[in-house]
Design a protein around this motif. Structure first.
Motif, PDB file in Angstrom:
ATOM      1  N   ALA A 111      27.376 -15.276 -36.375  1.00 22.06           N
ATOM      2  CA  ALA A 111      26.668 -15.727 -35.368  1.00 22.06           C
ATOM      3  C   ALA A 111      25.577 -16.026 -34.412  1.00 22.06           C
ATOM      4  N   THR A 112      24.491 -16.029 -33.867  1.00 20.98           N
ATOM      5  CA  THR A 112      23.720 -16.468 -33.124  1.00 20.98           C
ATOM      6  C   THR A 112      23.611 -15.673 -32.102  1.00 20.98           C
ATOM      7  N   THR A 113      21.617 -15.756 -31.634  1.00 21.33           N
ATOM      8  CA  THR A 113      21.044 -15.660 -30.558  1.00 21.33           C
ATOM      9  C   THR A 113      21.360 -15.858 -29.238  1.00 21.33           C
ATOM     10  N   GLY A 114      22.026 -16.962 -29.149  1.00 20.87           N
ATOM     11  CA  GLY A 114      22.017 -18.026 -27.885  1.00 20.87           C
ATOM     12  C   GLY A 114      23.074 -16.934 -27.470  1.00 20.87           C
ATOM     13  N   ILE A 115      22.586 -17.588 -25.660  1.00 20.18           N
ATOM     14  CA  ILE A 115      24.297 -17.348 -25.142  1.00 20.18           C
ATOM     15  C   ILE A 115      24.699 -18.485 -24.064  1.00 20.18           C
ATOM     16  N   ALA A 116      26.026 -18.479 -24.075  1.00 14.14           N
ATOM     17  CA  ALA A 116      26.386 -19.733 -23.565  1.00 14.14           C
ATOM     18  C   ALA A 116      26.710 -19.167 -21.845  1.00 14.14           C
ATOM     19  N   ALA A 117      25.632 -20.410 -21.919  1.00 12.32           N
ATOM     20  CA  ALA A 117      25.517 -19.726 -19.883  1.00 12.32           C
ATOM     21  C   ALA A 117      26.119 -21.392 -19.459  1.00 12.32           C
ATOM     22  N   PRO A 118      27.353 -22.165 -19.562  1.00 15.59           N
ATOM     23  CA  PRO A 118      27.116 -23.643 -19.181  1.00 15.59           C
ATOM     24  C   PRO A 118      26.906 -24.008 -17.374  1.00 15.59           C
ATOM     25  N   GLY A 119      25.802 -24.599 -17.377  1.00 22.77           N
ATOM     26  CA  GLY A 119      26.306 -24.744 -15.979  1.00 22.77           C
ATOM     27  C   GLY A 119      24.681 -24.181 -15.198  1.00 22.77           C
ATOM     28  N   ASN A 120      23.958 -23.810 -16.038  1.00 20.66           N
ATOM     29  CA  ASN A 120      23.619 -22.891 -14.997  1.00 20.66           C
ATOM     30  C   ASN A 120      21.867 -24.114 -14.458  1.00 20.66           C
ATOM     31  N   SER A 121      20.989 -22.904 -13.553  1.00 22.68           N
ATOM     32  CA  SER A 121      20.185 -23.524 -13.125  1.00 22.68           C
ATOM     33  C   SER A 121      18.792 -24.677 -13.681  1.00 22.68           C
ATOM     34  N   LEU A 122      18.953 -24.097 -15.148  1.00 28.01           N
ATOM     35  CA  LEU A 122      17.510 -24.269 -15.526  1.00 28.01           C
ATOM     36  C   LEU A 122      18.381 -25.648 -15.963  1.00 28.01           C
ATOM     37  N   GLN A 123      19.142 -25.986 -17.159  1.00 31.49           N
ATOM     38  CA  GLN A 123      19.782 -27.295 -17.082  1.00 31.49           C
ATOM     39  C   GLN A 123      19.894 -27.998 -15.630  1.00 31.49           C
ATOM     40  N   ALA A 124      20.897 -27.907 -15.268  1.00 36.92           N
ATOM     41  CA  ALA A 124      19.817 -28.237 -13.903  1.00 36.92           C
ATOM     42  C   ALA A 124      19.251 -28.900 -13.187  1.00 36.92           C
ATOM     43  N   ALA A 125      18.476 -28.127 -13.354  1.00 38.10           N
ATOM     44  CA  ALA A 125      16.823 -28.708 -13.054  1.00 38.10           C
ATOM     45  C   ALA A 125      16.403 -29.244 -14.321  1.00 38.10           C
ATOM     46  N   ALA A 126      16.542 -29.791 -15.562  1.00 38.99           N
ATOM     47  CA  ALA A 126      16.325 -30.443 -16.531  1.00 38.99           C
ATOM     48  C   ALA A 126      17.216 -31.589 -16.501  1.00 38.99           C
ATOM     49  N   GLY A 127      17.857 -31.801 -15.577  1.00 38.50           N
ATOM     50  CA  GLY A 127      19.247 -32.988 -15.899  1.00 38.50           C
ATOM     51  C   GLY A 127      20.218 -32.727 -16.466  1.00 38.50           C
ATOM     52  N   ILE A 128      20.612 -31.517 -16.942  1.00 39.52           N
ATOM     53  CA  ILE A 128      21.450 -31.675 -17.929  1.00 39.52           C
ATOM     54  C   ILE A 128      23.202 -31.205 -16.840  1.00 39.52           C
ATOM     55  N   THR A 129      23.969 -31.943 -17.800  1.00 42.70           N
ATOM     56  CA  THR A 129      25.351 -31.960 -16.860  1.00 42.70           C
ATOM     57  C   THR A 129      26.211 -31.273 -17.635  1.00 42.70           C
ATOM     58  N   ASP A 130      26.410 -30.085 -18.073  1.00 42.77           N
ATOM     59  CA  ASP A 130      27.111 -29.256 -19.295  1.00 42.77           C
ATOM     60  C   ASP A 130      28.041 -28.260 -18.472  1.00 42.77           C
ATOM     61  N   ASP A 131      29.573 -28.956 -17.992  1.00 42.78           N
ATOM     62  CA  ASP A 131      30.385 -27.912 -17.542  1.00 42.78           C
ATOM     63  C   ASP A 131      31.453 -26.971 -18.431  1.00 42.78           C
ATOM     64  N   GLY A 132      30.857 -26.304 -20.244  1.00 43.81           N
ATOM     65  CA  GLY A 132      31.389 -25.423 -20.302  1.00 43.81           C
ATOM     66  C   GLY A 132      32.599 -25.704 -21.299  1.00 43.81           C
ATOM     67  N   SER A 133      32.804 -27.462 -21.405  1.00 45.04           N
ATOM     68  CA  SER A 133      34.482 -27.791 -22.150  1.00 45.04           C
ATOM     69  C   SER A 133      33.802 -27.711 -23.726  1.00 45.04           C
ATOM     70  N   ASP A 134      33.258 -28.001 -23.817  1.00 41.20           N
ATOM     71  CA  ASP A 134      33.029 -27.746 -25.465  1.00 41.20           C
ATOM     72  C   ASP A 134      33.581 -26.243 -26.166  1.00 41.20           C
ATOM     73  N   LEU A 135      32.979 -25.677 -24.932  1.00 37.75           N
ATOM     74  CA  LEU A 135      33.233 -24.402 -25.112  1.00 37.75           C
ATOM     75  C   LEU A 135      35.251 -23.294 -25.523  1.00 37.75           C
ATOM     76  N   ALA A 136      36.044 -24.566 -24.854  1.00 38.17           N
ATOM     77  CA  ALA A 136      36.922 -24.122 -24.599  1.00 38.17           C
ATOM     78  C   ALA A 136      37.119 -24.528 -25.592  1.00 38.17           C
ATOM     79  N   SER A 137      37.634 -24.805 -26.054  1.00 40.42           N
ATOM     80  CA  SER A 137      37.589 -26.575 -27.328  1.00 40.42           C
ATOM     81  C   SER A 137      37.500 -25.239 -29.049  1.00 40.42           C
ATOM     82  N   LEU A 138      37.194 -24.603 -28.730  1.00 40.60           N
ATOM     83  CA  LEU A 138      36.957 -24.136 -29.827  1.00 40.60           C
ATOM     84  C   LEU A 138      37.431 -22.723 -30.126  1.00 40.60           C
TER      85      LEU A 138
END
Length: 106
Positions: free
Chosen positions: A79-106
């Motif tokens: 278990a981890t202490t993080g929460i998966a939240a792809p495509g959020n505003s903090l990522q967008a502000a940092a120029g990170i593109t994340d659609d969550g597709s890597d989570l779907a492959s788990l």
């Protein structure tokens, strides 16, 4: 129309609580839970197995834990202490593109 053998519905009842919990002084245990020197084997070193082993050790038991994995902890160790939240505003502000597709492959 009720089919033969049908029963009326009742509201669920809360499970009965052990009476000693409400009446026992803090730290007191009933005679059935008195310390013992029993030898106990706990199968599985996950969260439940480790919790059981700790409780048994506190009661004076000699405990052996059997675990098939190299490390203790079971799924809880993954278990981890993080929460998966792809495509959020903090990522967008940092120029990170994340659609969550890597989570779907788990």
């Amino acid at each position: 129309f009720w089919p033969s053998g049908a029963r009326t519905l009742e509201a669920p009842r809360p499970p009965p609580q052990p009476t000693w919990i409400a009446r026992a002084p803090r730290g007191a245990r009933p005679a059935a839970m008195a310390p013992t020197n029993a030898r106990v084997i706990v199968v599985g070193g996950g969260l439940a197995g480790l919790s059981a082993a700790c409780e048994l050790l506190e009661r004076g038991c000699n405990v052996t834990i059997l675990e098939k994995e190299e490390n203790l902890g079971g799924n809880s160790s993954k278990a981890t202490t993080g929460i998966a939240a792809p495509g959020n505003s903090l990522q967008a502000a940092a120029g990170i593109t994340d659609d969550g597709s890597d989570l779907a492959s788990l």
